[in-house]
Design a protein around this motif. Structure first.
Motif, PDB file in Angstrom:
ATOM      1  N   HIS A   1       0.774  -1.163   0.073  1.00  0.00           N
ATOM      2  CA  HIS A   1      -0.092   0.140   0.040  1.00  0.00           C
ATOM      3  C   HIS A   1       0.940   1.070  -0.081  1.00  0.00           C
ATOM      4  O   HIS A   1       0.582   2.102  -0.734  1.00  0.00           O
ATOM      5  N   ALA A   2       2.039   1.176   0.761  1.00  0.00           N
ATOM      6  CA  ALA A   2       2.914   2.545   0.733  1.00  0.00           C
ATOM      7  C   ALA A   2       3.404   2.726  -0.273  1.00  0.00           C
ATOM      8  O   ALA A   2       4.035   3.750  -0.696  1.00  0.00           O
ATOM      9  N   GLN A   3       3.726   1.699  -1.404  1.00  0.00           N
ATOM     10  CA  GLN A   3       4.251   1.675  -2.486  1.00  0.00           C
ATOM     11  C   GLN A   3       3.367   2.168  -3.663  1.00  0.00           C
ATOM     12  O   GLN A   3       3.492   2.562  -4.787  1.00  0.00           O
ATOM     13  N   GLY A   4       2.157   2.452  -3.105  1.00  0.00           N
ATOM     14  CA  GLY A   4       1.097   2.998  -4.117  1.00  0.00           C
ATOM     15  C   GLY A   4       0.124   1.810  -4.598  1.00  0.00           C
ATOM     16  O   GLY A   4      -0.950   2.549  -5.458  1.00  0.00           O
ATOM     17  N   TYR A   5       0.118   0.827  -4.640  1.00  0.00           N
ATOM     18  CA  TYR A   5      -0.872  -0.083  -4.602  1.00  0.00           C
ATOM     19  C   TYR A   5      -2.082   0.101  -3.966  1.00  0.00           C
ATOM     20  O   TYR A   5      -2.078   0.483  -2.889  1.00  0.00           O
ATOM     21  N   ASN A   6      -3.275  -0.373  -4.627  1.00  0.00           N
ATOM     22  CA  ASN A   6      -4.488  -0.081  -3.894  1.00  0.00           C
ATOM     23  C   ASN A   6      -5.006  -0.949  -2.848  1.00  0.00           C
ATOM     24  O   ASN A   6      -4.034  -2.022  -2.636  1.00  0.00           O
TER      25      ASN A   6
ATOM     26  N   MET B   1     -15.062   9.231  10.001  1.00  0.00           N
ATOM     27  CA  MET B   1     -14.283   8.343   9.125  1.00  0.00           C
ATOM     28  C   MET B   1     -14.327   7.074  10.325  1.00  0.00           C
ATOM     29  O   MET B   1     -14.011   7.122  11.499  1.00  0.00           O
ATOM     30  N   LEU B   2     -14.586   5.692   9.722  1.00  0.00           N
ATOM     31  CA  LEU B   2     -14.874   4.747  10.647  1.00  0.00           C
ATOM     32  C   LEU B   2     -13.817   3.759  10.640  1.00  0.00           C
ATOM     33  O   LEU B   2     -13.313   3.239  11.753  1.00  0.00           O
ATOM     34  N   CYS B   3     -12.786   3.777   9.848  1.00  0.00           N
ATOM     35  CA  CYS B   3     -11.562   2.950   9.719  1.00  0.00           C
ATOM     36  C   CYS B   3     -10.700   3.446   8.867  1.00  0.00           C
ATOM     37  O   CYS B   3     -11.260   3.910   7.685  1.00  0.00           O
ATOM     38  N   SER B   4      -9.203   3.560   8.921  1.00  0.00           N
ATOM     39  CA  SER B   4      -8.467   3.899   8.331  1.00  0.00           C
ATOM     40  C   SER B   4      -8.201   2.753   7.099  1.00  0.00           C
ATOM     41  O   SER B   4      -8.572   1.642   7.181  1.00  0.00           O
ATOM     42  N   CYS B   5      -7.764   3.426   5.728  1.00  0.00           N
ATOM     43  CA  CYS B   5      -7.232   2.257   4.942  1.00  0.00           C
ATOM     44  C   CYS B   5      -6.198   1.188   5.252  1.00  0.00           C
ATOM     45  O   CYS B   5      -6.675   0.016   5.145  1.00  0.00           O
ATOM     46  N   ASN B   6      -5.387   1.422   6.176  1.00  0.00           N
ATOM     47  CA  ASN B   6      -4.574   0.628   6.737  1.00  0.00           C
ATOM     48  C   ASN B   6      -5.233  -0.260   7.595  1.00  0.00           C
ATOM     49  O   ASN B   6      -4.946  -1.545   7.592  1.00  0.00           O
ATOM     50  N   ASP B   7      -6.092   0.178   8.485  1.00  0.00           N
ATOM     51  CA  ASP B   7      -6.741  -0.813   9.352  1.00  0.00           C
ATOM     52  C   ASP B   7      -7.715  -1.645   8.420  1.00  0.00           C
ATOM     53  O   ASP B   7      -7.895  -3.074   8.867  1.00  0.00           O
ATOM     54  N   CYS B   8      -8.398  -1.369   7.468  1.00  0.00           N
ATOM     55  CA  CYS B   8      -9.135  -2.102   6.566  1.00  0.00           C
ATOM     56  C   CYS B   8      -8.247  -3.176   5.862  1.00  0.00           C
ATOM     57  O   CYS B   8      -8.635  -4.205   5.756  1.00  0.00           O
ATOM     58  N   ILE B   9      -7.108  -2.700   5.249  1.00  0.00           N
ATOM     59  CA  ILE B   9      -6.272  -3.819   4.843  1.00  0.00           C
ATOM     60  C   ILE B   9      -5.761  -4.720   5.874  1.00  0.00           C
ATOM     61  O   ILE B   9      -5.803  -5.941   5.382  1.00  0.00           O
ATOM     62  N   ALA B  10      -5.354  -4.341   7.084  1.00  0.00           N
ATOM     63  CA  ALA B  10      -5.026  -5.217   8.174  1.00  0.00           C
ATOM     64  C   ALA B  10      -6.173  -6.265   8.353  1.00  0.00           C
ATOM     65  O   ALA B  10      -5.989  -7.449   8.418  1.00  0.00           O
ATOM     66  N   CYS B  11      -7.373  -5.926   8.393  1.00  0.00           N
ATOM     67  CA  CYS B  11      -8.448  -6.596   8.742  1.00  0.00           C
ATOM     68  C   CYS B  11      -8.720  -7.471   7.559  1.00  0.00           C
ATOM     69  O   CYS B  11      -8.982  -8.894   7.645  1.00  0.00           O
ATOM     70  N   GLY B  12      -8.624  -7.166   6.118  1.00  0.00           N
ATOM     71  CA  GLY B  12      -8.796  -8.065   5.183  1.00  0.00           C
ATOM     72  C   GLY B  12      -7.557  -9.167   5.169  1.00  0.00           C
ATOM     73  O   GLY B  12      -8.176 -10.164   4.841  1.00  0.00           O
ATOM     74  N   VAL B  13      -6.444  -8.807   5.594  1.00  0.00           N
ATOM     75  CA  VAL B  13      -5.268  -9.870   5.562  1.00  0.00           C
ATOM     76  C   VAL B  13      -5.648 -10.827   6.689  1.00  0.00           C
ATOM     77  O   VAL B  13      -5.633 -12.020   6.401  1.00  0.00           O
ATOM     78  N   ARG B  14      -6.222 -10.368   7.896  1.00  0.00           N
ATOM     79  CA  ARG B  14      -6.476 -11.303   8.952  1.00  0.00           C
ATOM     80  C   ARG B  14      -7.786 -12.155   8.437  1.00  0.00           C
ATOM     81  O   ARG B  14      -7.612 -13.243   8.899  1.00  0.00           O
ATOM     82  N   LEU B  15      -8.592 -11.649   7.773  1.00  0.00           N
ATOM     83  CA  LEU B  15      -9.685 -12.429   7.346  1.00  0.00           C
ATOM     84  C   LEU B  15      -9.138 -13.708   6.439  1.00  0.00           C
ATOM     85  O   LEU B  15      -9.874 -14.536   6.344  1.00  0.00           O
ATOM     86  N   VAL B  16      -8.295 -13.191   5.469  1.00  0.00           N
ATOM     87  CA  VAL B  16      -7.671 -14.233   4.476  1.00  0.00           C
ATOM     88  C   VAL B  16      -7.039 -15.298   5.194  1.00  0.00           C
ATOM     89  O   VAL B  16      -7.046 -16.634   5.065  1.00  0.00           O
TER      90      VAL B  16
END
Length: 136
Positions: free
Chosen positions: A12-17, A112-127
């Motif tokens: 994400h920091a490199q610019g990927y969505n 704002m309910l959740c940052s993009c980074n927090d959403c990404i972390a959640c997505g990874v945890r779910l996977v």
């Protein structure tokens, strides 16, 4: 944060969505080259093509689950995949407050309910949870 989450944050920091950031750490598990995953998930960013609809982090998680769960020969596998992805979506909404990018980011007049980074972390945890419990 674990290794996959750190990898996702780095992407994400490199610019990927957000969708790409969630999916890319799981290339090996999916048996896909990173370039394929980058291309396949690019359109899911910023809530489906920048329209702030379904959160990209959730879309990335569902993409990985589908790649790991779906039976390429039997189209009847879709009902099992839908069940897994529905549970994943329910958990995401529970943890992030919504599955809609605009709502999560507070663009609809709310906070704002959740940052993009927090959403990404959640997505990874779910996977990761999906892989532990459901992958073939």
């Amino acid at each position: 944060m674990n290794n996959k989450q750190n990898q996702a944050m780095e992407y994400h920091a490199q610019g990927y969505n957000c969708a790409q950031a969630v999916a890319l750490p799981f290339c090996e598990e999916m048996g896909l080259e990173p370039t394929v995953v980058k291309r396949a998930t690019e359109g899911f960013g910023a809530g489906m093509g920048g329209r702030t609809q379904t959160c990209g982090a959730l879309s990335g998680a569902v993409f990985v689950a589908g790649m790991l769960k779906a039976d390429a020969v039997n189209p009847g596998s879709k009902m099992d995949t839908y069940k897994v992805c529905a549970k994943m979506s329910e958990r995401f909404v529970s943890e992030c407050g919504s599955g809609v990018c605009a709502v999560i980011k507070g663009l609809t007049g709310g906070k704002m309910l959740c940052s993009c980074n927090d959403c990404i972390a959640c997505g990874v945890r779910l996977v990761e949870e999906f892989i532990r419990n459901n992958a073939k």
